[in-house]
Each structure stands twice: as C-alpha cells, then as structure tokens.
Design a protein around this motif. Structure first.
Motif, PDB file in Angstrom:
ATOM      1  N   THR A   8     -36.210 -34.010  65.448  1.00 24.09           N
ATOM      2  CA  THR A   8     -36.355 -35.316  66.112  1.00 24.09           C
ATOM      3  C   THR A   8     -37.290 -35.203  67.314  1.00 24.09           C
ATOM      4  O   THR A   8     -38.126 -36.082  67.541  1.00 24.09           O
ATOM      5  N   THR A  68     -32.008 -38.724  58.402  1.00 25.46           N
ATOM      6  CA  THR A  68     -32.652 -39.323  59.585  1.00 25.46           C
ATOM      7  C   THR A  68     -34.121 -39.615  59.301  1.00 25.46           C
ATOM      8  O   THR A  68     -34.619 -40.714  59.571  1.00 25.46           O
ATOM      9  N   LEU A  72     -35.682 -43.328  59.179  1.00 27.40           N
ATOM     10  CA  LEU A  72     -36.761 -43.739  60.091  1.00 27.40           C
ATOM     11  C   LEU A  72     -37.990 -44.186  59.308  1.00 27.40           C
ATOM     12  O   LEU A  72     -38.688 -45.116  59.704  1.00 27.40           O
ATOM     13  N   LYS A  77     -40.168 -46.789  61.302  1.00 29.70           N
ATOM     14  CA  LYS A  77     -40.217 -46.319  62.681  1.00 29.70           C
ATOM     15  C   LYS A  77     -41.116 -45.090  62.841  1.00 29.70           C
ATOM     16  O   LYS A  77     -41.569 -44.796  63.943  1.00 29.70           O
ATOM     17  N   ILE A 144     -28.550 -38.305  69.429  1.00 34.19           N
ATOM     18  CA  ILE A 144     -28.439 -39.774  69.454  1.00 34.19           C
ATOM     19  C   ILE A 144     -29.438 -40.363  70.458  1.00 34.19           C
ATOM     20  O   ILE A 144     -30.131 -41.350  70.165  1.00 34.19           O
ATOM     21  N   LEU A 145     -29.531 -39.733  71.639  1.00 32.82           N
ATOM     22  CA  LEU A 145     -30.481 -40.222  72.652  1.00 32.82           C
ATOM     23  C   LEU A 145     -31.920 -40.147  72.142  1.00 32.82           C
ATOM     24  O   LEU A 145     -32.713 -41.070  72.348  1.00 32.82           O
ATOM     25  N   LEU A 147     -32.853 -40.253  69.053  1.00 32.64           N
ATOM     26  CA  LEU A 147     -33.027 -41.286  68.021  1.00 32.64           C
ATOM     27  C   LEU A 147     -33.331 -42.647  68.633  1.00 32.64           C
ATOM     28  O   LEU A 147     -34.129 -43.413  68.093  1.00 32.64           O
ATOM     29  N   THR A 148     -32.699 -42.916  69.790  1.00 28.10           N
ATOM     30  CA  THR A 148     -32.935 -44.218  70.431  1.00 28.10           C
ATOM     31  C   THR A 148     -34.396 -44.340  70.886  1.00 28.10           C
ATOM     32  O   THR A 148     -34.917 -45.441  70.981  1.00 28.10           O
ATOM     33  N   ILE A 149     -35.036 -43.220  71.155  1.00 27.70           N
ATOM     34  CA  ILE A 149     -36.466 -43.258  71.524  1.00 27.70           C
ATOM     35  C   ILE A 149     -37.304 -43.663  70.315  1.00 27.70           C
ATOM     36  O   ILE A 149     -38.272 -44.398  70.433  1.00 27.70           O
ATOM     37  N   ILE A 151     -36.212 -45.387  67.580  1.00 30.35           N
ATOM     38  CA  ILE A 151     -35.862 -46.668  66.948  1.00 30.35           C
ATOM     39  C   ILE A 151     -36.342 -47.860  67.757  1.00 30.35           C
ATOM     40  O   ILE A 151     -36.531 -47.838  68.892  1.00 30.35           O
TER      41      ILE A 151
END
Ligand SMILES: [Zn+2]
Length: 151
Positions: A8, A68, A72, A77, A144-145, A147-149, A151
């Motif tokens: 990621t 993932t 994405l 994304k 998770i953090l 991934l938020t970048i 998405i």
C-alpha cells in the motif's frame, strides 16, 4: 512488516513518482526503511515461530493485499497499468519475496538480500522491539490509514 502495508505504501509512492526506475527503487527503499521500524515480528510467541505459521500468515497477508489491489483497481482509485505505480508496487514487495527465495531455494543466490533484510529488520528491533500483538494492531491501523489516502 505486513506485505499489505508495504504494498500500500508502494502504491501511494507510485501515484506521486513520475519515473518508473526511480519509482522501483523508492518502493524498495520504502520496504527496507519500514522494516527498520520495530513492529513486533521478532517477539512472536514460540508457538508461532515455525515455517507453517509464517507461510499461512504470508498467504493471508498476500490475499489481503491482492483483494486490496483488485478493489482499488475496480473502484478506479489506482491504475495498475501505470508503470510508475507498478514499479513502486513491485519494489515495495520484492524484498519479502527475495526472503522467500532464500528459504525455499538456493540460499547462496539469495544470501545478500537475506542478510540485508535481517540487518535492517533487527537494527532497532533487537534492542527496542514492541509486543507482537501490539505490532499486529499498529500495522493493521497503519494499513487502514494508508488505504484512506488511496480512496
Ligand atoms: Zn520485509
């Protein structure tokens, strides 16, 4: 560190890097750099310290990373056909596959990447390792953090 975290991070770097060769090396450096940060691996309880456990953990980790990546891509994304993203992604996960090569095949061929990986992995962890379960939790939160970048 989890391959899903390394991968990621590689995807994020690839989004901002404009040269595939540089992207590949940045991915590689990000992997080794992140492995220096203590993340509990060396404090794994003895019952987990065998090839079967690490193999199963690797399969689960790789599955999470694959889902993932697919998610994405489907959500538009990331563009996995973008050479910069593909290069950083490959660079960011390659060191652990070299490690796998060391354990499963010719040890002499993979000796240098194995020693480099272990040296960097133990650089701080040997003295200041965190609890195994805390390491798992922190890596999950980081994943998770990250991934938020994306998405
Ligand atoms: Zn690694």
């Amino acid at each position: 560190m989890f391959l899903s975290v390394h991968g990621t991070i590689g995807l994020i770097i690839g989004k901002y890097c404009q040269n595939p060769i540089l992207a590949f090396f940045l991915g590689l450096i990000s992997h080794y750099g992140c492995d220096i940060i203590p993340h509990g691996d060396t404090k794994a309880p003895k019952k987990y310290n065998n090839l079967i456990y690490w193999g199963l953990a690797g399969i689960v980790d790789l599955s999470i990373l694959s889902v993932t990546l697919l998610g994405l891509f489907i959500l538009n994304k990331i563009d996995i056909y973008n050479p910069n993203i593909a290069a950083t992604f490959l660079g960011s996960i390659l060191p652990d596959f070299l490690l796998l090569g060391y354990f499963l095949s010719n040890k002499r061929l993979f000796k240098i990447p194995f020693k480099l990986h272990n040296f960097l992995h133990n650089l701080i962890s040997k003295k200041y390792e965190i609890n195994f379960y805390l390491g798992l939790a922190l890596q999950f939160i980081l994943f998770i953090l990250l991934l938020t970048i994306l998405i």
